[in-house]
Enzyme design. Structure first.
Site, PDB file in Angstrom:
ATOM      1  N   HIS A 165       0.855  -1.202   0.000  1.00  0.00           N
ATOM      2  CA  HIS A 165       0.000   0.000   0.000  1.00  0.00           C
ATOM      3  C   HIS A 165       0.888   1.249   0.000  1.00  0.00           C
ATOM      4  O   HIS A 165       0.931   2.014   0.979  1.00  0.00           O
ATOM      5  CB  HIS A 165      -0.873  -0.050   1.256  1.00  0.00           C
ATOM      6  CG  HIS A 165      -2.040   0.887   1.253  1.00  0.00           C
ATOM      7  ND1 HIS A 165      -1.914   2.238   1.076  1.00  0.00           N
ATOM      8  CD2 HIS A 165      -3.362   0.646   1.419  1.00  0.00           C
ATOM      9  CE1 HIS A 165      -3.117   2.791   1.143  1.00  0.00           C
ATOM     10  NE2 HIS A 165      -4.007   1.839   1.354  1.00  0.00           N
ATOM     11  N   GLU A 268      -0.957   1.196  -5.270  1.00  0.00           N
ATOM     12  CA  GLU A 268      -0.748  -0.065  -4.564  1.00  0.00           C
ATOM     13  C   GLU A 268      -0.609  -1.197  -5.572  1.00  0.00           C
ATOM     14  O   GLU A 268      -1.288  -1.191  -6.596  1.00  0.00           O
ATOM     15  CB  GLU A 268      -1.945  -0.282  -3.630  1.00  0.00           C
ATOM     16  CG  GLU A 268      -2.062   0.863  -2.624  1.00  0.00           C
ATOM     17  CD  GLU A 268      -3.492   1.220  -2.244  1.00  0.00           C
ATOM     18  OE1 GLU A 268      -4.259   0.321  -1.901  1.00  0.00           O
ATOM     19  OE2 GLU A 268      -3.825   2.420  -2.296  1.00  0.00           O
TER      20      GLU A 268
END
Ligand SMILES: O=P(O)(O)OC[C@H]1O[C@H](O)[C@H](O)[C@@H](O)[C@@H]1O
Length: 297
Positions: A165, A268
């Site tokens: 992320h 991400e």
């Protein structure tokens, strides 16, 4: 103190510190400086010498281990996004676990390789009933490489979703994101939105919360402000997610200042939603991503 901590003292350019109760590993080698925390095995900073910082960490981030540090590269595993059971944490539980430092090496090339591990425990089995071991290897050199290996230690097939992320340190407004063309776009800001073909590169206008499925090729972020292009190359990953909360949604995040949405964008890399991964008993799955920065003329 385990052997690894006494070995660490011998390794040039690697230092271990505590900040607000969490462990911080600082690396300064021939190529770059980096900071990693064992809380969530998150890389918090990476800057090749003479270049801009790659990663963003919120000025309001919480560093006491009670929640994932907002910023850097949190690891989302064994699920990405909301859990089916809403009492469970979003983006899985390993981003809020303390990982063990397994190895720290200086390679012949001068690069630093650090491995961290976490395992299933009574606590994890109570919320996700599968035995596993997870290893994250981080290579700090002219590029930053992260490799996440899932070992299925249970006698059943595992089904997981996962992602790095990554919070990039750059202005989101007008950012051009190339390489997602041809993938399947799902707009998470629109309820029940249907999947559509992503025909063009994306020019970002926050807010944005988009999943790009079946996206396996390199992604490029054209960061004109910092005169650089960031290349994201991934292996065994079929999804990208682009997120920036924009001026209104940001107000719901206690650990992001209301003005700070202008400082970062999350792109991400992993396997999410329909791109879930299955891992057979005693088998492993390896997800890897490499970040490199090219200077723009
Ligand atoms: O606040 P977090 O759980 O870290 O999630 C932050 C964001 O992560 C992802 O990018 C999701 O697509 C977003 O929907 C979510 O808001």
């Amino acid at each position: 103190m385990s052997q690894i901590y006494s070995q660490l003292k011998e390794i040039e350019g690697v230092a271990l510190n505590q900040e607000h109760g969490i462990e911080i590993i600082e690396i300064d080698n021939d190529f770059a400086k980096a900071v990693i925390t064992t809380h969530g095995a998150s890389v918090l900073s990476y800057a090749p010498h003479g270049q801009h910082e790659l990663l963003w960490v919120s000025g309001e981030a919480v560093f006491d281990g009670s929640k994932p540090v907002r910023g850097g590269i949190p690891v989302c595993w064994p699920w990405f996004g909301q859990a089916r059971d809403s009492s469970l944490p979003a983006h899985g539980f390993v981003r809020n676990m303390t990982w063990q430092l397994e190895t720290v090496q200086t390679l012949d090339t001068g690069e630093t390789r650090i491995s961290l591990v976490c395992h299933s425990s009574e606590e994890t089995l109570a919320i996700w009933p599968h035995k596993f071991s997870l290893m994250l290897t981080i290579e700090i050199g002219p590029t930053l490489i992260l490799t996440l290996t899932t070992h299925n230690l249970s006698d059943q097939t595992l089904s997981i979703t996962e992602a790095f992320h990554t919070y990039f340190n750059l202005a989101p407004e007008g950012l051009e994101i190339r390489g997602i063309e041809g993938s399947t776009h799902l707009n998470k800001l629109v309820e029940d939105s249907s999947a559509e073909l992503q025909a063009r590169p994306l020019v970002l206008t926050p807010p944005r919360d988009s999943v790009f499925l079946n996206q396996t090729g390199n992604v490029f972020l054209v960061d004109n402000d910092n005169k650089r292009q960031i290349k994201i190359a991934k292996r065994n990953a079929s999804s990208s997610v682009v997120w920036n909360p924009g001026a209104d949604i940001v107000k719901g995040f206690a650990d992001i200042h209301n003005d700070a949405w202008t400082q970062f964008v999350c792109v991400e890399s992993g396997n999410v939603l329909d791109n879930f991964i299955t891992v057979l008993p005693n088998e492993q799955h390896v997800l890897s991503v490499q970040y490199s920065m090219l200077e723009l003329a």
